[in-house]
Design a protein around this motif. Structure first.
Motif, PDB file in Angstrom:
ATOM      1  N   ASP A 288       1.049  -1.531  -0.487  1.00 15.89           N
ATOM      2  CA  ASP A 288      -0.098  -0.056  -0.009  1.00 15.89           C
ATOM      3  C   ASP A 288       0.619   0.992  -0.108  1.00 15.89           C
ATOM      4  O   ASP A 288       0.270   2.087  -0.384  1.00 15.89           O
TER       5      ASP A 288
ATOM      6  N   SER B  30       0.963   3.744  -3.442  1.00 15.54           N
ATOM      7  CA  SER B  30       0.533   5.228  -2.881  1.00 15.54           C
ATOM      8  C   SER B  30       1.331   6.258  -2.863  1.00 15.54           C
ATOM      9  O   SER B  30       2.492   5.879  -3.229  1.00 15.54           O
ATOM     10  N   ASN B  31       0.799   7.246  -3.622  1.00 10.31           N
ATOM     11  CA  ASN B  31       1.777   8.795  -3.419  1.00 10.31           C
ATOM     12  C   ASN B  31       1.387   9.510  -2.524  1.00 10.31           C
ATOM     13  O   ASN B  31       0.542   9.549  -1.617  1.00 10.31           O
TER      14      ASN B  31
ATOM     15  N   ARG C  48      -1.522   6.393   6.725  1.00  9.83           N
ATOM     16  CA  ARG C  48      -3.107   6.115   5.527  1.00  9.83           C
ATOM     17  C   ARG C  48      -2.950   7.841   5.471  1.00  9.83           C
ATOM     18  O   ARG C  48      -3.449   8.290   3.948  1.00  9.83           O
ATOM     19  N   SER C  49      -3.412   8.222   6.151  1.00  9.70           N
ATOM     20  CA  SER C  49      -3.951   9.608   6.467  1.00  9.70           C
ATOM     21  C   SER C  49      -3.134  10.723   6.069  1.00  9.70           C
ATOM     22  O   SER C  49      -3.253  11.642   5.088  1.00  9.70           O
TER      23      SER C  49
ATOM     24  N   ARG D 142      -1.666  10.151   2.577  1.00  3.16           N
ATOM     25  CA  ARG D 142      -1.260   9.958   0.842  1.00  3.16           C
ATOM     26  C   ARG D 142      -2.512  11.195   0.490  1.00  3.16           C
ATOM     27  O   ARG D 142      -2.572  11.729   1.214  1.00  3.16           O
TER      28      ARG D 142
ATOM     29  N   VAL E 251      -4.635  11.682  -2.154  1.00  2.00           N
ATOM     30  CA  VAL E 251      -5.906  11.186  -3.397  1.00  2.00           C
ATOM     31  C   VAL E 251      -5.767  11.874  -4.166  1.00  2.00           C
ATOM     32  O   VAL E 251      -5.757  13.421  -4.942  1.00  2.00           O
TER      33      VAL E 251
END
Length: 70
Positions: A29, A33-34, A64-65, A67, A69
């Motif tokens: 993940d 992810s970027n 994860r927060s 990343r 979008v």
């Protein structure tokens, strides 16, 4: 210490497999992810690799927060 998988029952195998699969998932993940910058991605990869269980938990709670979008 050598692990003899042949002597483990299904419960024990599941107990070993779930953390390993979560570790693989978190690592993949992060890699796909970027993030805002490349350094953040490198830090998360190192945290997950060097602190396998704790790193996965930290990534789930905080990483994860971070990343981006698209």
């Amino acid at each position: 210490m050598m692990l003899f998988i042949g002597n483990l029952g299904p419960g024990e195998l599941l107990f070993l497999a779930i953390p390993f699969l979560l570790w693989i998932w978190a690592l993949l993940d992060v890699l796909k992810s970027n993030f805002k910058d490349g350094a953040t991605k490198i830090v998360w990869v190192l945290v997950i690799i060097l602190l396998p269980f704790l790193g996965v938990l930290l990534y789930l709670l905080f990483g994860r927060s971070q990343r981006v979008v698209i």
